[in-house]
Structures are given as C-alpha cells and as structure tokens.
Design a protein around this motif. Structure first.
Motif, PDB file in Angstrom:
ATOM      1  N   ALA A 199       0.855  -1.195   0.000  1.00 34.04           N
ATOM      2  CA  ALA A 199       0.000   0.000   0.000  1.00 34.04           C
ATOM      3  C   ALA A 199       0.890   1.243   0.000  1.00 34.04           C
ATOM      4  O   ALA A 199       1.741   1.404   0.885  1.00 34.04           O
TER       5      ALA A 199
ATOM      6  N   ALA B 146     -12.042  -1.953   5.794  1.00 31.40           N
ATOM      7  CA  ALA B 146     -10.681  -2.271   6.226  1.00 31.40           C
ATOM      8  C   ALA B 146      -9.825  -1.021   6.159  1.00 31.40           C
ATOM      9  O   ALA B 146     -10.004  -0.166   5.281  1.00 31.40           O
ATOM     10  N   ARG B 147      -8.879  -0.924   7.094  1.00 31.97           N
ATOM     11  CA  ARG B 147      -7.910   0.185   7.136  1.00 31.97           C
ATOM     12  C   ARG B 147      -6.517  -0.428   7.159  1.00 31.97           C
ATOM     13  O   ARG B 147      -6.193  -1.215   8.052  1.00 31.97           O
ATOM     14  N   LEU B 148      -5.689  -0.049   6.173  1.00 35.92           N
ATOM     15  CA  LEU B 148      -4.365  -0.633   6.006  1.00 35.92           C
ATOM     16  C   LEU B 148      -3.305   0.449   6.159  1.00 35.92           C
ATOM     17  O   LEU B 148      -3.449   1.552   5.618  1.00 35.92           O
TER      18      LEU B 148
ATOM     19  N   TYR C  99       1.822  -1.773   3.874  1.00 33.36           N
ATOM     20  CA  TYR C  99       1.255  -3.102   4.089  1.00 33.36           C
ATOM     21  C   TYR C  99       1.213  -3.857   2.755  1.00 33.36           C
ATOM     22  O   TYR C  99       0.711  -3.349   1.747  1.00 33.36           O
TER      23      TYR C  99
ATOM     24  N   MET D  53      -0.222  -6.147   0.306  1.00 35.68           N
ATOM     25  CA  MET D  53      -1.509  -6.753   0.015  1.00 35.68           C
ATOM     26  C   MET D  53      -1.356  -8.078  -0.728  1.00 35.68           C
ATOM     27  O   MET D  53      -2.258  -8.921  -0.708  1.00 35.68           O
TER      28      MET D  53
ATOM     29  N   GLN E 149      -1.150   2.311  11.702  1.00 37.83           N
ATOM     30  CA  GLN E 149      -2.002   1.139  11.530  1.00 37.83           C
ATOM     31  C   GLN E 149      -1.108  -0.056  11.227  1.00 37.83           C
ATOM     32  O   GLN E 149      -0.939  -0.469  10.083  1.00 37.83           O
TER      33      GLN E 149
ATOM     34  N   GLU F 148      -1.321  -3.291  11.849  1.00 36.82           N
ATOM     35  CA  GLU F 148      -2.033  -4.457  11.316  1.00 36.82           C
ATOM     36  C   GLU F 148      -3.358  -3.997  10.729  1.00 36.82           C
ATOM     37  O   GLU F 148      -3.927  -2.992  11.174  1.00 36.82           O
ATOM     38  N   PRO F 149      -3.856  -4.692   9.712  1.00 43.62           N
ATOM     39  CA  PRO F 149      -5.132  -4.279   9.123  1.00 43.62           C
ATOM     40  C   PRO F 149      -6.259  -4.244  10.168  1.00 43.62           C
ATOM     41  O   PRO F 149      -6.393  -5.161  10.976  1.00 43.62           O
TER      42      PRO F 149
END
Length: 413
Positions: free
Chosen positions: A209, A235-237, A241, A243, A268, A270-271
């Motif tokens: 991301a 979801a919030r990444l 992160y 994917m 953030q 972890e998701p």
C-alpha cells in the motif's frame, strides 16, 4: 454666529453665545429595519413641515432603500438614510431641539416604528484628483470606466469536487498492475478516491500500500493477504502493508481511499477490519443547537483518536433537512442508497446538485452547504469521510452571491 445658536435661541429662548465657525461638515446616519412604514412617512413629513433641516443646513444625500446588496442578508425593511449638516453643532442643535425631541421624535418612538441606530461621522476632504469633478450633487466630469479591468470571478477553493457520477468518472489505474478503476478524486495534498468494479472474478498483484488506505465493499467481495471482505465490510491498512495477490469477486464494487503522504493519522501496524455483521446503527442528530433537529442513524467504521478523522455511514430519513452549515474540516461523501438534493453556497454562487447512488463529492473546509432545501425524497445512505474532527457551524441563510451558470467552468486561482 452659527445658525445652530440662532435656531436654539428661537426655539428655546435666551441669548446666543459665540461659537466656533460651522465649517466642518458631518453626516448623520440613520440605519435599521422599519416595522411601520406609514408612521415613518408621517415622521418624515413632520421634519419637512418643521423646516428644521432648512434652517440648520441639513439635507438628505441618499434614498433609504438599497438598490443592490453585495454582502450579507439585511432584515426585511432595512433602510439607511444619511443627512449632511454643515457642522456637528448644527446636527446637535437639530437632535436636541425642543420641536424634534417633543413633537417629531415621538412619532416614531412611541411605539417604535423601527429599530434604528443614529450615528454621526465627519466628512473627509475630497481627494485632490476629485476636486472640480464633483459638486451640486452631480459629477461634473464623466467617469466611463473603460480603462478599468474587469473584476475576476469569485474563485472557489482548490480541491472542490461536486456532483460526480462515479459511472462517468475518468478511468485510470490506482497503482501499477492494478485494473482500471473510476478516479473520483486525486490530489497531492488531500489524497485519492477510487471505485473499482469487476463483472467477473479478477486477480492482480496489490503490492505494498503506497499510503494509509481505507477500503469499503459496496457489493461483492475482496480478498488480499489474510483478509477477506464481504459487502458492507471495511478495512484500514497502514502504508507499506503488503496486500499480495488481490481478488475481486464477480460482480463486485469497491471504494478505495488513500491518504496523502505525511497526513496526520495514527499508525495502523495491522489491518483493521470492521464487519457489517458485527456493527450496528445508532441514533444521532444534527442541528440541535441551530433550532432544528434532523434525526439520523449512524454506523461508525473508524474514528482516529489522534487526528479526529472519521469514516462512517449516515442514514437520513425522507424529508429531513438541516440549516445551512459549515465545517472546519474537509468532508467527502459517496451516496450508497436513495437520492439526495444538496445545495452548496460557493464563493462563485449557490449551486444545487441532485445525487443518485454512485454520486460523490469532496468539499474543502469552510464551504457552506445544505440548507432547508437540501433533502431526500426516498431516504438516503451516505458513506462520509473527514480528515479531522467533524464540527458544524450553523447559519440562517446563504449570503447573497452571483449564481454561476451551470455550463460555466469553475475558475480556480
């Protein structure tokens, strides 16, 4: 000897004392809303019949009703009348005279025919370049204004995006290797908004991301890494992160929001996943302190404890409307269900937009919007995002402004 002193002697009796020369003109300004026009007409006639202005050198320099309003909304019946006197002493002699205080003033004060302020201002000398060009209540030299450049149109704020239909938005790719998607908004300072669609199952490499990212599943499904999302899930990444391989299910639509680089937001690591099945709706209301209540239903998805940023759903019942309001944070909305007519009070003029499902807007902080004519006939459900704490300041009306033609392109500075 001043005419004011002579008049005072005639009206009140007694010898007149020497006074300073009456050579510094002043303007008496009477301003406020009129409630009883008939009584004010009688009041004005009484002043004329008394000839007190004539004897003190006072005369009106304007008509009381405005011919144009450039800013603000004056109350009904608002009037401004200006009387020029040759000096402050003559204005005082008029105001304090027995005939005015005891015979004329009561005509508008008992009871009050209007709510007025009466103030007096000194006249300033003509600018040197105007001497010889104006006199006898007329301009002695014509001013055509042919060499004055036209004023630029009022500019709306940067980043404003209103009335977008996602189905007609530009096609682009959110990142290298991603499928084409509808670009709702992209701005270096405020981030991006996309809608991804898939008629059939689609796989691609989501990679890392590039920024803090939010995802909401409009319909269908999305899977990446160890995360599986269904319709209504969020979801919030965090930035960076991975994917990995991403799959969009058949007949799926996804909203994708990316924060700008360096945006104030909590980390953030972890998701964060919020399931539709695990979250409910709660009652909310707006405009309580504005004298009107608009009952709403709220489904919270995320609130950032550090920045106050929020992502949530709001459900509005048919016919609900709120006063004109202004937020000190930007606001972004995507209409999920229903219809909504939304007015915007822009510097370039008021504009009204009719939203259907897939309608989108992004409004920078400080733009007045809504108003009593903004409402829904069927009920509406919005997804709303704000980058900071959402507050609201309420106003009774949209200030007067020119209405920008619908087919005219908005000008930005």
């Amino acid at each position: 000897m001043s005419i004011a002193v002579l008049l005072s002697a005639m009206l009140q009796g007694g010898a007149a004392a020497p006074v300073a020369p009456c050579t510094d003109p002043v303007y008496m300004v009477v301003a406020g809303p009129t409630h009883d026009r008939a009584r004010m007409m009688a009041y004005g006639q009484a002043i004329a019949d008394s000839q007190i202005y004539d004897r003190l050198g006072g005369y009106y320099i304007n008509a009381p009703r405005a011919v144009a309003t450039f800013e603000g909304d004056a109350p009904p019946g608002y009037a401004t009348l200006i009387v020029r006197f040759p000096c402050l002493a003559n204005a005082e002699a008029f105001w304090n005279s027995d005939v005015y205080q005891n015979e004329i003033l009561p005509l508008r004060q008992n009871p009050s025919a209007g709510d007025y302020f009466v103030t007096v201002y000194p006249e300033i000398p003509l600018r040197p370049e105007m001497v010889g060009k104006v006199g006898e209540a007329d301009y002695l030299v014509r001013f055509e204004g042919s060499e004055i450049p036209e004023r630029r149109a009022y500019a709306d704020p940067r980043g404003l995006v209103l009335g977008i239909d996602a189905d007609a938005a530009e096609l682009a790719t959110p990142s290298e290797g991603w499928p084409e998607a509808r670009l709702l908004r992209r701005d270096v300072a405020t981030g991006e908004a996309w809608r991804l669609s898939a008629d059939r199952a689609t796989d691609f490499d989501g990679d890392a991301a590039p920024a803090l990212t939010e995802i909401y599943v409009l319909r269908g499904s999305m899977r990446f890494a160890r995360v599986a999302l269904g319709q209504g899930d969020y979801a919030r990444l965090g930035a960076g992160y991975d994917m990995g391989e991403v799959r969009l299910g058949a007949d799926s639509e996804i909203l994708l929001f990316r924060y700008p680089e360096g945006a104030p937001a909590s980390a953030q690591p972890e998701p964060l996943v919020v399931r539709e099945a695990e979250t409910g709706w709660r009652a909310g209301t707006v405009a309580r302190d504005a004298g009107a209540e608009a009952p709403l239903m709220i489904r919270d998805l995320f609130t950032d404890g550090e920045s106050g940023a929020r992502t949530f759903l709001v459900r509005i019942a048919p016919g609900v409307s709120v006063p004109w309001e202004l937020h000190r944070t930007a606001e972004e909305g995507y209409l999920l269900e229903g219809d909504y007519r939304l007015a915007e009070c822009l510097p370039s003029g008021r504009r009204d937009y009719d939203y259907a499902p897939g309608g989108y807007f992004y409004r920078p902080a400080g733009v007045m919007h809504s108003g009593p004519e903004s409402t829904t006939t069927t009920g509406a459900t919005w997804l709303i995002r704000t980058p900071r704490t959402l507050d609201a300041l309420f106003y009774p009306a949209c200030p007067s402004a020119p209405v920008a033609p619908e087919n005219e392109e908005e000008e930005t500075p």
